[in-house]
Scaffold this motif. Sequence first.
Motif, PDB file in Angstrom:
ATOM      1  N   GLN A  55       3.327   3.529  14.674  1.00 16.42           N
ATOM      2  CA  GLN A  55       2.311   2.703  15.341  1.00 16.42           C
ATOM      3  C   GLN A  55       0.959   3.412  15.322  1.00 16.42           C
ATOM      4  OE1 GLN A  55       4.128   2.202  19.174  1.00 16.42           O
ATOM      5  NE2 GLN A  55       5.474   0.564  18.481  1.00 16.42           N
ATOM      6  N   TRP A  56       0.976   4.708  15.547  1.00 11.29           N
ATOM      7  CA  TRP A  56      -0.251   5.509  15.511  1.00 11.29           C
ATOM      8  C   TRP A  56      -0.883   5.421  14.116  1.00 11.29           C
ATOM      9  CZ3 TRP A  56      -0.004  11.527  16.446  1.00 11.29           C
ATOM     10  CH2 TRP A  56      -1.285  12.068  16.381  1.00 11.29           C
ATOM     11  N   MET A  57      -0.072   5.625  13.068  1.00 12.90           N
ATOM     12  CA  MET A  57      -0.590   5.551  11.696  1.00 12.90           C
ATOM     13  C   MET A  57      -1.113   4.152  11.383  1.00 12.90           C
ATOM     14  SD  MET A  57       1.904   7.943   9.359  1.00 12.90           S
ATOM     15  CE  MET A  57       3.468   7.406  10.042  1.00 12.90           C
ATOM     16  N   ALA A  58      -0.431   3.133  11.861  1.00 13.90           N
ATOM     17  CA  ALA A  58      -0.889   1.755  11.622  1.00 13.90           C
ATOM     18  C   ALA A  58      -2.256   1.522  12.256  1.00 13.90           C
ATOM     19  CB  ALA A  58       0.139   0.758  12.162  1.00 13.90           C
ATOM     20  N   ARG A  59      -2.454   2.035  13.456  1.00 11.52           N
ATOM     21  CA  ARG A  59      -3.766   1.886  14.109  1.00 11.52           C
ATOM     22  C   ARG A  59      -4.840   2.648  13.346  1.00 11.52           C
ATOM     23  NH1 ARG A  59      -4.530   2.939  20.188  1.00 11.52           N
ATOM     24  NH2 ARG A  59      -6.599   2.219  19.587  1.00 11.52           N
ATOM     25  N   SER A  60      -4.519   3.856  12.895  1.00 17.45           N
ATOM     26  CA  SER A  60      -5.492   4.645  12.134  1.00 17.45           C
ATOM     27  C   SER A  60      -5.862   3.930  10.846  1.00 17.45           C
ATOM     28  CB  SER A  60      -4.915   6.027  11.799  1.00 17.45           C
ATOM     29  OG  SER A  60      -4.624   6.736  12.974  1.00 17.45           O
ATOM     30  N   ARG A  61      -4.887   3.407  10.167  1.00 16.22           N
ATOM     31  CA  ARG A  61      -5.153   2.702   8.906  1.00 16.22           C
ATOM     32  C   ARG A  61      -5.932   1.423   9.142  1.00 16.22           C
ATOM     33  NH1 ARG A  61       0.847   3.924   6.812  1.00 16.22           N
ATOM     34  NH2 ARG A  61       0.491   6.112   6.342  1.00 16.22           N
ATOM     35  N   ALA A  62      -5.640   0.725  10.218  1.00 11.24           N
ATOM     36  CA  ALA A  62      -6.404  -0.489  10.530  1.00 11.24           C
ATOM     37  C   ALA A  62      -7.874  -0.150  10.749  1.00 11.24           C
ATOM     38  CB  ALA A  62      -5.814  -1.186  11.756  1.00 11.24           C
ATOM     39  N   ALA A  63      -8.140   0.952  11.417  1.00  9.44           N
ATOM     40  CA  ALA A  63      -9.533   1.380  11.621  1.00  9.44           C
ATOM     41  C   ALA A  63     -10.186   1.712  10.281  1.00  9.44           C
ATOM     42  CB  ALA A  63      -9.583   2.581  12.563  1.00  9.44           C
ATOM     43  N   LEU A  64      -9.461   2.388   9.418  1.00  4.30           N
ATOM     44  CA  LEU A  64      -9.990   2.731   8.099  1.00  4.30           C
ATOM     45  C   LEU A  64     -10.201   1.487   7.234  1.00  4.30           C
ATOM     46  CD1 LEU A  64      -7.751   5.858   7.519  1.00  4.30           C
ATOM     47  CD2 LEU A  64     -10.261   5.890   7.650  1.00  4.30           C
ATOM     48  N   GLU A  65      -9.347   0.488   7.396  1.00  7.75           N
ATOM     49  CA  GLU A  65      -9.442  -0.732   6.588  1.00  7.75           C
ATOM     50  C   GLU A  65     -10.653  -1.587   6.945  1.00  7.75           C
ATOM     51  OE1 GLU A  65      -5.647  -2.733   6.605  1.00  7.75           O
ATOM     52  OE2 GLU A  65      -4.664  -1.013   5.665  1.00  7.75           O
ATOM     53  N   ARG A  66     -11.381  -1.235   7.977  1.00 12.92           N
ATOM     54  CA  ARG A  66     -12.661  -1.917   8.232  1.00 12.92           C
ATOM     55  C   ARG A  66     -13.621  -1.687   7.068  1.00 12.92           C
ATOM     56  NH1 ARG A  66     -12.652   0.411  13.935  1.00 12.92           N
ATOM     57  NH2 ARG A  66     -12.072  -1.362  15.222  1.00 12.92           N
ATOM     58  N   HIS A  67     -13.454  -0.549   6.387  1.00 13.56           N
ATOM     59  CA  HIS A  67     -14.404  -0.158   5.342  1.00 13.56           C
ATOM     60  C   HIS A  67     -13.759   0.089   3.979  1.00 13.56           C
ATOM     61  CE1 HIS A  67     -17.472   0.309   8.423  1.00 13.56           C
ATOM     62  NE2 HIS A  67     -16.556   0.919   9.146  1.00 13.56           N
ATOM     63  N   PHE A  68     -12.438   0.248   3.941  1.00 11.29           N
ATOM     64  CA  PHE A  68     -11.770   0.614   2.699  1.00 11.29           C
ATOM     65  C   PHE A  68     -10.557  -0.293   2.476  1.00 11.29           C
ATOM     66  CE2 PHE A  68     -13.509   4.449   4.749  1.00 11.29           C
ATOM     67  CZ  PHE A  68     -14.489   4.785   3.823  1.00 11.29           C
ATOM     68  N   ASP A  69     -10.201  -0.481   1.217  1.00 14.55           N
ATOM     69  CA  ASP A  69      -9.021  -1.293   0.902  1.00 14.55           C
ATOM     70  C   ASP A  69      -7.769  -0.588   1.440  1.00 14.55           C
ATOM     71  OD1 ASP A  69      -7.508   0.155  -1.524  1.00 14.55           O
ATOM     72  OD2 ASP A  69      -9.682   0.407  -1.789  1.00 14.55           O
ATOM     73  N   PRO A  70      -6.660  -1.330   1.585  1.00 15.20           N
ATOM     74  CA  PRO A  70      -5.447  -0.747   2.190  1.00 15.20           C
ATOM     75  C   PRO A  70      -4.907   0.499   1.482  1.00 15.20           C
ATOM     76  CG  PRO A  70      -5.283  -3.126   2.183  1.00 15.20           C
ATOM     77  CD  PRO A  70      -6.515  -2.780   1.385  1.00 15.20           C
ATOM     78  N   VAL A  71      -4.957   0.531   0.151  1.00 15.77           N
ATOM     79  CA  VAL A  71      -4.450   1.707  -0.569  1.00 15.77           C
ATOM     80  C   VAL A  71      -5.335   2.924  -0.284  1.00 15.77           C
ATOM     81  CG1 VAL A  71      -4.013   2.698  -2.857  1.00 15.77           C
ATOM     82  CG2 VAL A  71      -3.313   0.346  -2.363  1.00 15.77           C
ATOM     83  N   THR A  72      -6.634   2.736  -0.340  1.00 19.40           N
ATOM     84  CA  THR A  72      -7.558   3.838  -0.041  1.00 19.40           C
ATOM     85  C   THR A  72      -7.402   4.282   1.408  1.00 19.40           C
ATOM     86  OG1 THR A  72      -9.107   3.011  -1.717  1.00 19.40           O
ATOM     87  CG2 THR A  72      -9.986   4.547  -0.067  1.00 19.40           C
ATOM     88  N   ALA A  73      -7.247   3.331   2.312  1.00 23.71           N
ATOM     89  CA  ALA A  73      -7.065   3.671   3.728  1.00 23.71           C
ATOM     90  C   ALA A  73      -5.815   4.521   3.922  1.00 23.71           C
ATOM     91  CB  ALA A  73      -6.982   2.402   4.568  1.00 23.71           C
ATOM     92  N   ARG A  74      -4.742   4.187   3.229  1.00 24.88           N
ATOM     93  CA  ARG A  74      -3.496   4.954   3.353  1.00 24.88           C
ATOM     94  C   ARG A  74      -3.678   6.388   2.840  1.00 24.88           C
ATOM     95  NH1 ARG A  74       1.818   3.346   4.111  1.00 24.88           N
ATOM     96  NH2 ARG A  74       3.361   4.746   3.242  1.00 24.88           N
ATOM     97  N   VAL A  75      -4.353   6.523   1.695  1.00 24.55           N
ATOM     98  CA  VAL A  75      -4.599   7.851   1.135  1.00 24.55           C
ATOM     99  C   VAL A  75      -5.548   8.639   2.046  1.00 24.55           C
ATOM    100  CG1 VAL A  75      -5.567   9.105  -0.834  1.00 24.55           C
ATOM    101  CG2 VAL A  75      -4.100   7.127  -1.227  1.00 24.55           C
TER     102      VAL A  75
END
Length: 190
Positions: free
Chosen positions: A136-156
């Motif tokens: 859940q923590w990682m999902a929230r972090s990635r969601a924040a990153l996905e405001r500016h980056f595509d999902p693959v980039t956000a995951r990396v």
Amino acid sequence: MSSPTPDDRARQVRRVDPQRRDRIIDACLDVIAAHAVAGTSHRKVAAAADVPLGSMTYHFDGMEGLLQAAFARFADSVADQFDRRLAAAADRAEAELAVATLITTDVFRTQRDVVLTHELYTLAARDPEFRRLTEQWMARSRAALERHFDPVTARVLDALIEGLTIHRALDRTSYADGEVLAGVRRVTRG
């Protein structure tokens, strides 16, 4: 009319303490940071929170429930910082700088944060309930990153943040701030 007994007086003095549960959770994090999960007990947490030992079982179903509440609070605080930092970025360049700032300034600000994160990771490696919490923590972090980056980039980027913060916390020859920003840009710009 009879005089109140000592038991009657004790009942009358009973303190209303609406923040008690929160104090217990905060104290639990402090005890974990000082003694690790293995050295955390209801007795130590109650003493650190300055509450009666009976409050522990009143507010939590055993030690696992207390640890889950404490680590959930910790994970939420880190995820909230991700949200704030990335929400403030107006464009992609500011988002790259925000990611670098998360690595160099926000995540693992203290030795306490380092210890708490690694204690949670150890629990998550062994216990599915704590693994769900880290997911859940990682999902929230990635969601924040996905405001500016595509999902693959956000995951990396999320993995880069984790790895570089661990290196910065534990390696004496850590990356300089400029190197961190250059690394973030390599990931985001290919």
